[in-house]
Design a protein around this motif. Structure first.
Motif, PDB file in Angstrom:
ATOM      1  N   ALA A 138      -7.406  13.653  -0.275  1.00 30.27           N
ATOM      2  CA  ALA A 138      -8.430  13.240  -1.238  1.00 30.27           C
ATOM      3  C   ALA A 138      -8.377  14.061  -2.515  1.00 30.27           C
ATOM      4  CB  ALA A 138      -9.815  13.341  -0.596  1.00 30.27           C
ATOM      5  N   HIS A 139      -8.132  15.378  -2.406  1.00 30.29           N
ATOM      6  CA  HIS A 139      -8.143  16.220  -3.604  1.00 30.29           C
ATOM      7  C   HIS A 139      -6.979  15.904  -4.522  1.00 30.29           C
ATOM      8  CE1 HIS A 139      -5.357  18.601  -1.094  1.00 30.29           C
ATOM      9  NE2 HIS A 139      -4.933  19.146  -2.227  1.00 30.29           N
ATOM     10  N   LYS A 140      -5.886  15.374  -3.970  1.00 33.99           N
ATOM     11  CA  LYS A 140      -4.767  14.956  -4.817  1.00 33.99           C
ATOM     12  C   LYS A 140      -5.065  13.600  -5.456  1.00 33.99           C
ATOM     13  CE  LYS A 140      -0.849  17.514  -3.052  1.00 33.99           C
ATOM     14  NZ  LYS A 140       0.589  17.439  -2.688  1.00 33.99           N
ATOM     15  N   LEU A 141      -5.687  12.735  -4.690  1.00 31.03           N
ATOM     16  CA  LEU A 141      -6.042  11.413  -5.198  1.00 31.03           C
ATOM     17  C   LEU A 141      -7.069  11.511  -6.320  1.00 31.03           C
ATOM     18  CD1 LEU A 141      -5.191   8.523  -4.463  1.00 31.03           C
ATOM     19  CD2 LEU A 141      -7.195   8.383  -2.989  1.00 31.03           C
ATOM     20  N   ALA A 142      -7.834  12.584  -6.344  1.00 26.47           N
ATOM     21  CA  ALA A 142      -8.875  12.770  -7.351  1.00 26.47           C
ATOM     22  C   ALA A 142      -8.314  13.143  -8.725  1.00 26.47           C
ATOM     23  CB  ALA A 142      -9.860  13.835  -6.894  1.00 26.47           C
ATOM     24  N   THR A 143      -7.016  13.433  -8.799  1.00 34.21           N
ATOM     25  CA  THR A 143      -6.381  13.784 -10.068  1.00 34.21           C
ATOM     26  C   THR A 143      -5.705  12.558 -10.663  1.00 34.21           C
ATOM     27  OG1 THR A 143      -4.188  14.335  -9.167  1.00 34.21           O
ATOM     28  CG2 THR A 143      -5.901  16.050  -9.068  1.00 34.21           C
ATOM     29  N   ASP A 144      -5.152  12.726 -11.852  1.00 29.85           N
ATOM     30  CA  ASP A 144      -4.373  11.656 -12.473  1.00 29.85           C
ATOM     31  C   ASP A 144      -2.883  11.796 -12.172  1.00 29.85           C
ATOM     32  OD1 ASP A 144      -6.514  10.299 -13.699  1.00 29.85           O
ATOM     33  OD2 ASP A 144      -6.552  11.747 -15.340  1.00 29.85           O
ATOM     34  N   ASP A 145      -2.536  12.751 -11.344  1.00 28.58           N
ATOM     35  CA  ASP A 145      -1.134  13.002 -11.033  1.00 28.58           C
ATOM     36  C   ASP A 145      -0.573  11.932 -10.110  1.00 28.58           C
ATOM     37  OD1 ASP A 145      -1.406  15.313 -12.496  1.00 28.58           O
ATOM     38  OD2 ASP A 145      -1.737  16.590 -10.735  1.00 28.58           O
ATOM     39  N   ASP A 146       0.761  11.816 -10.099  1.00 31.76           N
ATOM     40  CA  ASP A 146       1.441  10.943  -9.153  1.00 31.76           C
ATOM     41  C   ASP A 146       1.405  11.626  -7.790  1.00 31.76           C
ATOM     42  OD1 ASP A 146       3.062   9.290  -7.684  1.00 31.76           O
ATOM     43  OD2 ASP A 146       4.893   9.687  -8.834  1.00 31.76           O
ATOM     44  N   VAL A 147       0.700  11.037  -6.846  1.00 27.07           N
ATOM     45  CA  VAL A 147       0.541  11.654  -5.539  1.00 27.07           C
ATOM     46  C   VAL A 147       1.838  11.589  -4.734  1.00 27.07           C
ATOM     47  CG1 VAL A 147      -0.778  11.619  -3.383  1.00 27.07           C
ATOM     48  CG2 VAL A 147      -1.908  11.096  -5.540  1.00 27.07           C
ATOM     49  N   GLY A 148       2.658  10.574  -4.984  1.00 25.87           N
ATOM     50  CA  GLY A 148       3.922  10.439  -4.271  1.00 25.87           C
ATOM     51  C   GLY A 148       3.729  10.199  -2.791  1.00 25.87           C
ATOM     52  N   CYS A 149       2.783   9.338  -2.455  1.00 21.30           N
ATOM     53  CA  CYS A 149       2.429   9.128  -1.043  1.00 21.30           C
ATOM     54  C   CYS A 149       2.403   7.633  -0.742  1.00 21.30           C
ATOM     55  CB  CYS A 149       1.066   9.745  -0.756  1.00 21.30           C
ATOM     56  SG  CYS A 149       0.558   9.656   0.973  1.00 21.30           S
ATOM     57  N   ASP A 150       2.919   7.276   0.425  1.00 26.67           N
ATOM     58  CA  ASP A 150       2.817   5.899   0.897  1.00 26.67           C
ATOM     59  C   ASP A 150       1.539   5.732   1.714  1.00 26.67           C
ATOM     60  OD1 ASP A 150       5.247   5.239  -0.244  1.00 26.67           O
ATOM     61  OD2 ASP A 150       6.391   5.553   1.594  1.00 26.67           O
ATOM     62  N   VAL A 151       0.974   4.534   1.669  1.00 24.45           N
ATOM     63  CA  VAL A 151      -0.226   4.213   2.446  1.00 24.45           C
ATOM     64  C   VAL A 151       0.102   3.044   3.362  1.00 24.45           C
ATOM     65  CG1 VAL A 151      -2.578   3.316   2.340  1.00 24.45           C
ATOM     66  CG2 VAL A 151      -1.837   5.042   0.697  1.00 24.45           C
ATOM     67  N   LEU A 152      -0.010   3.267   4.649  1.00 23.34           N
ATOM     68  CA  LEU A 152       0.215   2.200   5.625  1.00 23.34           C
ATOM     69  C   LEU A 152      -1.071   1.399   5.791  1.00 23.34           C
ATOM     70  CD1 LEU A 152       2.248   4.205   8.301  1.00 23.34           C
ATOM     71  CD2 LEU A 152       3.121   2.741   6.469  1.00 23.34           C
ATOM     72  N   VAL A 153      -0.933   0.087   5.697  1.00 24.81           N
ATOM     73  CA  VAL A 153      -2.082  -0.824   5.728  1.00 24.81           C
ATOM     74  C   VAL A 153      -1.973  -1.707   6.968  1.00 24.81           C
ATOM     75  CG1 VAL A 153      -3.343  -2.616   4.493  1.00 24.81           C
ATOM     76  CG2 VAL A 153      -2.161  -0.807   3.213  1.00 24.81           C
ATOM     77  N   PHE A 154      -3.043  -1.745   7.746  1.00 22.17           N
ATOM     78  CA  PHE A 154      -3.022  -2.461   9.026  1.00 22.17           C
ATOM     79  C   PHE A 154      -4.102  -3.539   9.057  1.00 22.17           C
ATOM     80  CE2 PHE A 154      -1.899   1.997   9.562  1.00 22.17           C
ATOM     81  CZ  PHE A 154      -0.638   1.909  10.133  1.00 22.17           C
ATOM     82  N   GLY A 155      -3.782  -4.650   9.696  1.00 24.75           N
ATOM     83  CA  GLY A 155      -4.769  -5.711   9.849  1.00 24.75           C
ATOM     84  C   GLY A 155      -4.134  -6.923  10.482  1.00 24.75           C
ATOM     85  N   ASP A 156      -4.933  -7.718  11.169  1.00 27.90           N
ATOM     86  CA  ASP A 156      -4.421  -8.906  11.850  1.00 27.90           C
ATOM     87  C   ASP A 156      -4.268 -10.098  10.918  1.00 27.90           C
ATOM     88  OD1 ASP A 156      -4.359  -7.460  14.217  1.00 27.90           O
ATOM     89  OD2 ASP A 156      -6.399  -8.072  14.782  1.00 27.90           O
ATOM     90  N   ASP A 157      -4.923 -10.055   9.766  1.00 26.50           N
ATOM     91  CA  ASP A 157      -4.839 -11.126   8.777  1.00 26.50           C
ATOM     92  C   ASP A 157      -3.878 -10.688   7.672  1.00 26.50           C
ATOM     93  OD1 ASP A 157      -5.445 -12.613   6.296  1.00 26.50           O
ATOM     94  OD2 ASP A 157      -7.089 -13.488   7.438  1.00 26.50           O
ATOM     95  N   LYS A 158      -2.719 -11.340   7.594  1.00 25.98           N
ATOM     96  CA  LYS A 158      -1.681 -10.909   6.658  1.00 25.98           C
ATOM     97  C   LYS A 158      -2.145 -11.030   5.208  1.00 25.98           C
ATOM     98  CE  LYS A 158       3.236 -11.466   5.594  1.00 25.98           C
ATOM     99  NZ  LYS A 158       4.489 -12.201   5.934  1.00 25.98           N
ATOM    100  N   GLY A 159      -2.906 -12.080   4.887  1.00 27.72           N
ATOM    101  CA  GLY A 159      -3.397 -12.251   3.525  1.00 27.72           C
ATOM    102  C   GLY A 159      -4.351 -11.141   3.123  1.00 27.72           C
ATOM    103  N   ALA A 160      -5.226 -10.754   4.041  1.00 30.12           N
ATOM    104  CA  ALA A 160      -6.149  -9.651   3.764  1.00 30.12           C
ATOM    105  C   ALA A 160      -5.390  -8.347   3.603  1.00 30.12           C
ATOM    106  CB  ALA A 160      -7.178  -9.538   4.885  1.00 30.12           C
ATOM    107  N   ARG A 161      -4.390  -8.136   4.463  1.00 27.18           N
ATOM    108  CA  ARG A 161      -3.553  -6.942   4.337  1.00 27.18           C
ATOM    109  C   ARG A 161      -2.902  -6.890   2.970  1.00 27.18           C
ATOM    110  NH1 ARG A 161      -0.486  -7.712   9.295  1.00 27.18           N
ATOM    111  NH2 ARG A 161       1.320  -8.007   7.972  1.00 27.18           N
TER     112      ARG A 161
END
Length: 214
Positions: free
Chosen positions: A135-158
Motif C-alpha cells: 500500500a505504501h508504494k501504491l500511495a506514491t506516483d512511482d512505478d510500483v513494478g508489480c503484477d496483480v492477479l485477478v480472480f473471479g468466476d465471471d470472465k467479463g467482470a474479471r
C-alpha cells in the motif's frame, strides 16, 4: 466508465487505490464508517474524490472495491450487502491473523474471497485482486513494478477489474476462478516473511515470460 466506490477507503490500501484511479480519470467515491472521516481523506487526496459512509458509497458505486482487514470483512460486507446486488464487488481481503502474519492461515471456506461471496450471496459478482501490492508504494506516483492477479468466476467482470488495475499503474492479469484467490491470499504471508528476512521494502510479484492478451 463505471463509478468506483472504495469501501474502507480511508485505510492505506483503499486510499492509495482510490487516489490512483481518480488520477487516471475514474469517478471514485471513498467510503468509511464515518462520512466525516471519508470526506477528510477525500479532500486531502484531491482529484475530485468524494467521501461518504460505506453504505452510501456502495450504493453510489457501480464497481465496489472492499479494502478492509480480515477481522472487519464480515461486518463490512453485511453493511454494504443491501446496496451491491447486481454489482461487481472486488474483495482485496487477505486473511492475516495477528500475531502470526507470516504464516498462511486461510479460512475454512478456502479463501477470504470465497467467504465474501458466501456472505454477499449469488446476486453479487465477486472478484478478488490487489492482494500482493504494498500500500505504501501504491500511495506514491512511482512505478510500483508489480503484477496483480485477478480472480473471479465471471470472465467479463474479471476483465473489468484487470482494466482497473492497469489504470492504477499496475499490470492486471487473469488468475482464473475465484477459488484460485487462495494462492494470492496465502502468498501475502510469504511476502511479509520475505520483507522481514531480506529487508525488502514491500516485496511484490512479477510474472515472467512474454504474455499474450487472452
Amino acid at each position: 466508465m463505471e463509478k468506483v466506490a472504495v469501501v474502507g477507503g480511508t485505510g492505506k490500501l483503499g486510499a492509495a487505490i482510490a487516489r490512483r484511479l481518480a488520477k487516471a480519470g475514474r469517478e471514485v467515491i471513498i467510503g468509511s464508517r464515518s462520512a466525516e472521516a471519508a470526506r477528510k481523506v477525500a479532500d486531502e487526496l484531491g482529484f475530485g474524490l468524494r467521501g461518504l459512509t460505506n453504505a452510501a458509497a456502495a450504493a453510489a458505486g457501480e464497481i465496489v472495491i472492499v479494502t478492509v482487514p480480515f477481522a472487519a470483512q464480515e461486518a463490512t460486507l453485511a453493511e454494504i450487502a443491501p446496496h451491491v446486488a447486481g454489482k461487481i464487488v472486488v474483495d482485496t481481503t487477505v486473511p492475516l491473523v495477528p500475531p502470526k502474519v507470516m504464516r498462511a492461515q486461510l479460512p475454512p471456506e478456502g479463501s477470504a474471497a470465497v467467504r465474501g461471496q458466501a456472505l454477499l450471496g449469488e446476486g453479487v459478482t465477486m472478484v478478488s485482486a490487489f492482494h500482493n501490492v504494498a500500500a505504501h508504494k501504491l500511495a506514491t506516483d512511482d512505478d510500483v513494478g508489480c503484477d496483480v492477479l485477478v480472480f473471479g468466476d465471471d470472465k467479463g467482470a474479471r476483465a473489468k477489474v484487470v482494466e482497473l488495475t492497469n489504470e492504477a499503474g499496475l499490470r492486471g492479469l487473469h488468475g482464473g476462478a475465484l477459488v484460485n484467490s487462495a494462492a494470492a491470499e496465502a502468498l501475502t504471508s510469504v511476502l511479509i516473511f520475505l520483507n522481514k528476512t531480506y529487508g525488502v521494502d514491500g516485496a511484490g510479484i512479477q510474472i515472467t515470460g512474454k504474455l499474450r492478451e487472452p
